[in-house]
Design a protein around this motif. Sequence first.
Motif, PDB file in Angstrom:
ATOM      1  N   THR A  36       0.830  -1.210   0.000  1.00 55.14           N
ATOM      2  CA  THR A  36       0.000   0.000   0.000  1.00 55.14           C
ATOM      3  C   THR A  36       0.864   1.260   0.000  1.00 55.14           C
ATOM      4  N   GLU A  37       0.306   2.329  -0.492  1.00 51.37           N
ATOM      5  CA  GLU A  37       1.046   3.585  -0.568  1.00 51.37           C
ATOM      6  C   GLU A  37       1.305   4.193   0.805  1.00 51.37           C
ATOM      7  N   ASP A  38       0.468   3.880   1.786  1.00 49.05           N
ATOM      8  CA  ASP A  38       0.631   4.460   3.123  1.00 49.05           C
ATOM      9  C   ASP A  38       1.457   3.561   4.051  1.00 49.05           C
ATOM     10  N   LEU A  39       2.272   2.672   3.471  1.00 50.78           N
ATOM     11  CA  LEU A  39       2.997   1.676   4.264  1.00 50.78           C
ATOM     12  C   LEU A  39       3.888   2.297   5.324  1.00 50.78           C
ATOM     13  N   ARG A  40       4.657   3.308   4.974  1.00 54.30           N
ATOM     14  CA  ARG A  40       5.559   3.912   5.956  1.00 54.30           C
ATOM     15  C   ARG A  40       4.785   4.469   7.143  1.00 54.30           C
ATOM     16  N   GLU A  41       3.744   5.231   6.862  1.00 61.09           N
ATOM     17  CA  GLU A  41       2.958   5.835   7.932  1.00 61.09           C
ATOM     18  C   GLU A  41       2.296   4.765   8.796  1.00 61.09           C
ATOM     19  N   TYR A  42       1.830   3.703   8.155  1.00 62.55           N
ATOM     20  CA  TYR A  42       1.171   2.623   8.891  1.00 62.55           C
ATOM     21  C   TYR A  42       2.148   1.902   9.815  1.00 62.55           C
ATOM     22  N   LEU A  43       3.330   1.575   9.317  1.00 65.61           N
ATOM     23  CA  LEU A  43       4.309   0.873  10.146  1.00 65.61           C
ATOM     24  C   LEU A  43       4.805   1.755  11.293  1.00 65.61           C
ATOM     25  N   LEU A  44       4.926   3.038  11.043  1.00 65.71           N
ATOM     26  CA  LEU A  44       5.337   3.941  12.122  1.00 65.71           C
ATOM     27  C   LEU A  44       4.233   4.078  13.169  1.00 65.71           C
ATOM     28  N   PHE A  45       2.986   3.977  12.741  1.00 68.19           N
ATOM     29  CA  PHE A  45       1.872   3.946  13.695  1.00 68.19           C
ATOM     30  C   PHE A  45       1.981   2.716  14.590  1.00 68.19           C
ATOM     31  N   ILE A  46       2.217   1.545  13.981  1.00 68.19           N
ATOM     32  CA  ILE A  46       2.374   0.320  14.763  1.00 68.19           C
ATOM     33  C   ILE A  46       3.561   0.451  15.709  1.00 68.19           C
ATOM     34  N   ASP A  47       4.659   0.979  15.198  1.00 69.21           N
ATOM     35  CA  ASP A  47       5.872   1.163  16.007  1.00 69.21           C
ATOM     36  C   ASP A  47       5.599   2.060  17.214  1.00 69.21           C
ATOM     37  N   ARG A  48       4.754   3.038  17.031  1.00 66.65           N
ATOM     38  CA  ARG A  48       4.447   3.988  18.115  1.00 66.65           C
ATOM     39  C   ARG A  48       3.531   3.389  19.177  1.00 66.65           C
ATOM     40  N   PHE A  49       2.509   2.666  18.750  1.00 65.64           N
ATOM     41  CA  PHE A  49       1.490   2.207  19.698  1.00 65.64           C
ATOM     42  C   PHE A  49       1.669   0.755  20.151  1.00 65.64           C
ATOM     43  N   PHE A  50       2.686   0.090  19.629  1.00 61.99           N
ATOM     44  CA  PHE A  50       3.005  -1.264  20.082  1.00 61.99           C
ATOM     45  C   PHE A  50       4.452  -1.359  20.577  1.00 61.99           C
ATOM     46  N   ALA A  51       4.981  -0.278  21.057  1.00 56.36           N
ATOM     47  CA  ALA A  51       6.376  -0.288  21.510  1.00 56.36           C
ATOM     48  C   ALA A  51       6.519  -1.071  22.820  1.00 56.36           C
ATOM     49  N   PRO A  52       7.667  -1.780  22.960  1.00 52.65           N
ATOM     50  CA  PRO A  52       8.724  -1.992  21.960  1.00 52.65           C
ATOM     51  C   PRO A  52       8.343  -3.116  20.999  1.00 52.65           C
ATOM     52  N   ALA A  53       8.734  -2.962  19.748  1.00 51.97           N
ATOM     53  CA  ALA A  53       8.357  -3.934  18.726  1.00 51.97           C
ATOM     54  C   ALA A  53       9.545  -4.263  17.826  1.00 51.97           C
ATOM     55  N   VAL A  54       9.463  -5.439  17.201  1.00 55.41           N
ATOM     56  CA  VAL A  54      10.425  -5.860  16.187  1.00 55.41           C
ATOM     57  C   VAL A  54       9.649  -6.121  14.903  1.00 55.41           C
ATOM     58  N   PHE A  55      10.155  -5.587  13.805  1.00 57.44           N
ATOM     59  CA  PHE A  55       9.519  -5.760  12.502  1.00 57.44           C
ATOM     60  C   PHE A  55      10.447  -6.585  11.612  1.00 57.44           C
ATOM     61  N   VAL A  56       9.985  -7.753  11.208  1.00 54.63           N
ATOM     62  CA  VAL A  56      10.759  -8.605  10.311  1.00 54.63           C
ATOM     63  C   VAL A  56      10.211  -8.413   8.901  1.00 54.63           C
TER      64      VAL A  56
END
Length: 251
Positions: free
Chosen positions: A142-162
């Motif tokens: 999706t075109e909003d991928l960066r914003e979406y992943l940064l949202f997850i990173d913010r509200f699910f901290a600490p997180a690991v993204f594979v």
Amino acid sequence: MTRAAITKPPLPTRIATKLRRWQSRLARVPAGAGPERWLFIVTYGRSGSTILQKLLGSITGHYLAGENHNSLHGVFAAWRDATILKAKYGWGHEGIDHPWHGADVADPDGYARAMVAAFVANILRPPRGTRVAGFKEIRYLTEDLREYLLFIDRFFAPAVFVINVRSVDAVAQSAWWKDADKQELAANIARFEAITDALVAEFPDRFIKIDYARWTSDPETLRPVYAMLDARFDATQIAETLSVRLEHMRG
């Protein structure tokens, strides 16, 4: 119009099903409790994500769910809309006759935290004793991928993204993409890789990229992933898991 008759399963089956559901509720993490860390497999269809899910979900203390039909993206979209509401109209001077009356008291981040908690409690539902929880999803082209992943990173901290990638040619040849426009698919995967490569470079402590062709032929290439998760790496066990063909790949 006559309503279609609903055939119920036999009583013993219904009782057994209700018992399993009750036992499942008892085994889940109580509302408000959470794991020490979150884990997300970020990829696209036919990239080997299910076997990766099995590998990382088999680590002691891990609970890695499969796809949830991108349910979390709706939470992100709602937070994004609420953020626009607050930023654009939440100035506090609108009277009761103003169409945006009340926008000044909106709390987009509080809204997001409540929705994330509801997602974890009702969709993800990790079992008790879970130290690391998360899921794999393939709907990320999706075109909003960066914003979406940064949202997850913010509200699910600490997180690991594979971030799991695979050759475009191999992906395009699978039956999953047989009706897709191959040029459009290649462009979408290229955009996916550009966005995720930037995130890996920007946040190397929690974003890591792996390639299906490499980790399926040489399990050692997964060692950095296990290190990031503070998990024991067992190359022999991983190789054994990789040797078992998944049920959805049979036939």
